[in-house]
Design an enzyme around this catalytic site. Structure first.
Site, PDB file in Angstrom:
ATOM      1  N   SER A   2       0.696  -1.177   0.107  1.00 55.49           N
ATOM      2  CA  SER A   2      -0.016   0.105   0.207  1.00 55.49           C
ATOM      3  C   SER A   2       0.781   1.193  -0.015  1.00 55.49           C
ATOM      4  O   SER A   2       0.167   2.188  -0.225  1.00 55.49           O
ATOM      5  CB  SER A   2      -0.973  -0.005   1.257  1.00 55.49           C
ATOM      6  OG  SER A   2      -0.122  -0.016   2.646  1.00 55.49           O
ATOM      7  N   ASP A   5      -3.601   8.003   7.818  1.00 57.70           N
ATOM      8  CA  ASP A   5      -4.355   7.142   8.711  1.00 57.70           C
ATOM      9  C   ASP A   5      -3.248   6.592   9.707  1.00 57.70           C
ATOM     10  O   ASP A   5      -2.446   7.187  10.026  1.00 57.70           O
ATOM     11  CB  ASP A   5      -4.998   6.292   7.616  1.00 57.70           C
ATOM     12  CG  ASP A   5      -3.999   5.442   6.906  1.00 57.70           C
ATOM     13  OD1 ASP A   5      -3.063   5.255   7.250  1.00 57.70           O
ATOM     14  OD2 ASP A   5      -4.491   4.781   6.187  1.00 57.70           O
ATOM     15  N   HIS A  34      -0.451   4.733   7.414  1.00 60.25           N
ATOM     16  CA  HIS A  34       0.334   5.205   6.304  1.00 60.25           C
ATOM     17  C   HIS A  34       0.755   6.675   6.456  1.00 60.25           C
ATOM     18  O   HIS A  34      -0.175   7.477   6.914  1.00 60.25           O
ATOM     19  CB  HIS A  34      -0.621   5.145   4.918  1.00 60.25           C
ATOM     20  CG  HIS A  34      -0.971   3.634   4.719  1.00 60.25           C
ATOM     21  ND1 HIS A  34      -2.226   3.266   5.021  1.00 60.25           N
ATOM     22  CD2 HIS A  34      -0.232   2.739   4.181  1.00 60.25           C
ATOM     23  CE1 HIS A  34      -2.405   2.145   4.634  1.00 60.25           C
ATOM     24  NE2 HIS A  34      -1.223   1.743   4.046  1.00 60.25           N
TER      25      HIS A  34
END
Ligand SMILES: *[C@@H]1O[C@H](CO)[C@@H](O)[C@H](O)[C@H]1NC(C)=O
Ligand SMILES: *[C@@H]1O[C@H](CO)[C@@H](O)[C@H](O)[C@H]1NC(C)=O
Ligand SMILES: *[C@@H]1O[C@H](CO)[C@@H](O)[C@H](O)[C@H]1NC(C)=O
Ligand SMILES: *[C@@H]1O[C@H](CO)[C@@H](O)[C@H](O)[C@H]1NC(C)=O
Ligand SMILES: *[C@@H]1O[C@H](CO)[C@@H](O)[C@H](O)[C@H]1NC(C)=O
Ligand SMILES: *[C@@H]1O[C@H](CO)[C@@H](O)[C@H](O)[C@H]1NC(C)=O
Length: 354
Positions: free
Chosen positions: A41, A321, A324
């Protein structure tokens, strides 16, 4: 899933990099003809949007600072693959593999998938994510396609050896696989032998990438995983910096072993340059909030809750978040990574060996 304060790159380097970037914008010719990206991600730019998985970021507030809004990037804005593509002088960000065209394949594509890991089973609790093995198998198809597009296998090889390859996996093998399963139990793996298992698999995978023609590879280790807010919420901050000490020890063990693997690959694989990209940042500039996410997060996976309103001072938050980094943090680490990768783009091409 990245980084934490350990400030050291002088501001001067960052400033000179800005002016270098401006010069490149004028030259409008990238430093390498192609850039391929493999990872999780940290780099996914929407490949997961089309998969049966809960590991996705194609809704607001993700992308709130990205032109056009959410794309599937796990950030408020650009991710590190975007920042690196800009610094390398590419006119546009490297497109996601899922929607790549023939022209895209020549300049490189991004295979990244949120939740993916070195092990095939990593991330499967989140659904159908694209493991590193599957990313490599997608790349095999790309190599075949390039042979058709460029007029043969030899031409494709000549092209592929000039590309830079970003490879960054391992974060999820710990965060989604090892720790949830084994954190408080003893068997069957301890940190040492789990990490050895990952490195052995990674070694095979990186040799495969080499066989597909890669010669300039920027390897990214795991972030400082014990300082990821979600992990601190789950396991409690136990060390002096308020992070999960055991998790940091394990991710640092992985990075040490990765460094050894890289020097082994450099010794064994003819003509290849693998770089351990150290993006440890020592000065966070305007970022003052190094601990709290900017968006409203779900306590189960640390992702932003769809439709909630994030903080306004996004340039002051390290975390976007609970997992990340923000775009602001990524701009800083991206520049440090770019410097660390410089042997891949500032050396002149080695003599063609076939
Ligand atoms: C992008 O790719 C996915 C799957 O590969 C496909 O379902 C989707 O329709 C594509 N979108 C566009 C705009 O091409
Ligand atoms: C990992 O090491 C532990 C402790 O030495 C041992 O009990 C376990 O069997 C090992 N696991 C594997 C899969 O080798
Ligand atoms: C990265 O660089 C920092 C600062 O020099 C250093 O403390 C750290 O050990 C390096 N990490 C690795 C894995 O080499
Ligand atoms: C830091 O903040 C100042 C004041 O808002 C701004 O002028 C400057 O561009 C910012 N620096 C960076 C690197 O974003
Ligand atoms: C970081 O941000 C959170 C949430 O906005 C806030 O509660 C906290 O006080 C901030 N911490 C610092 C050091 O600014
Ligand atoms: C989180 O959501 C609550 C309730 O919707 C809202 O009041 C708050 O401002 C939000 N906080 C952040 C940081 O987005």
């Amino acid at each position: 899933m990245k980084y934490h304060p350990e400030i050291f790159v002088p501001i001067l380097i960052i400033l000179s990099l800005f002016s270098q970037w401006e010069q490149q914008q004028v030259l409008a010719e990238p430093q390498v003809p192609c850039f391929f990206i493999f990872g999780d991600s940290i780099v996914d730019n929407g490949n997961n949007n089309f998969r049966q998985t809960t590991s996705r970021a194609d809704f607001l507030p993700y992308g709130i600072d990205f032109p056009g809004g959410p794309t599937g990037r796990f950030s408020n804005g650009r991710n590190i693959a975007d920042i690196l593509a800009e610094l390398l002088g590419f006119e546009k960000h490297i497109p996601r593999y899922a929607n790549a065209t023939n022209e895209d394949f020549v300049g490189g594509v991004n295979y990244g998938s949120g939740g993916a890991g070195i092990l095939d089973e990593t991330g499967t609790t989140l659904g159908d994510v694209i493991s590193y093995n599957e990313q490599l198998s997608n790349h095999k198809g790309t190599v075949r396609r390039l042979a058709e597009l460029l007029g043969g296998r030899l031409a494709a090889r000549r092209h592929l050896r000039k590309c830079i390859y970003y490879v960054g996996l391992g974060n999820n093998d710990y965060l989604l696989n090892y720790f949830p399963k084994f954190y408080s139990s003893s068997a069957p793996y301890n940190p040492q032998n789990f990490t050895s298992l990952l490195i052995a698999q990674y070694s095979k995978q990186l040799r495969k990438l080499y066989r597909y023609g890669a010669r300039k590879v920027a390897m990214f280790g795991t972030g400082v995983l014990g300082c990821v807010p979600l992990q601190i919420t789950k396991y409690g901050g136990t060390d002096s910096s308020g992070c999960v000490g055991t998790i940091n020890e394990v991710s640092s063990l992985f990075n040490q072993k990765l460094k050894r693997l890289i020097s082994d690959l450099n010794n064994r694989l003819v003509d290849a340059t693998f770089i351990y990209t150290n993006d440890t940042v020592t000065s966070y500039g305007n970022i003052t909030n190094l601990t709290d996410p900017c968006c409203n997060v779900s306590t189960s996976d640390g992702a932003c809750i769809a439709g909630t309103v994030p903080c306004n001072n996004r340039e002051e938050h390290f975390f976007w978040d609970a997992v990340h980094p923000s775009e602001a943090a990524t701009m800083i680490t991206g520049k440090v990574a770019y410097i660390s990768m410089s042997p891949l783009y500032s050396t002149t091409d080695l003599i063609q060996t076939w």
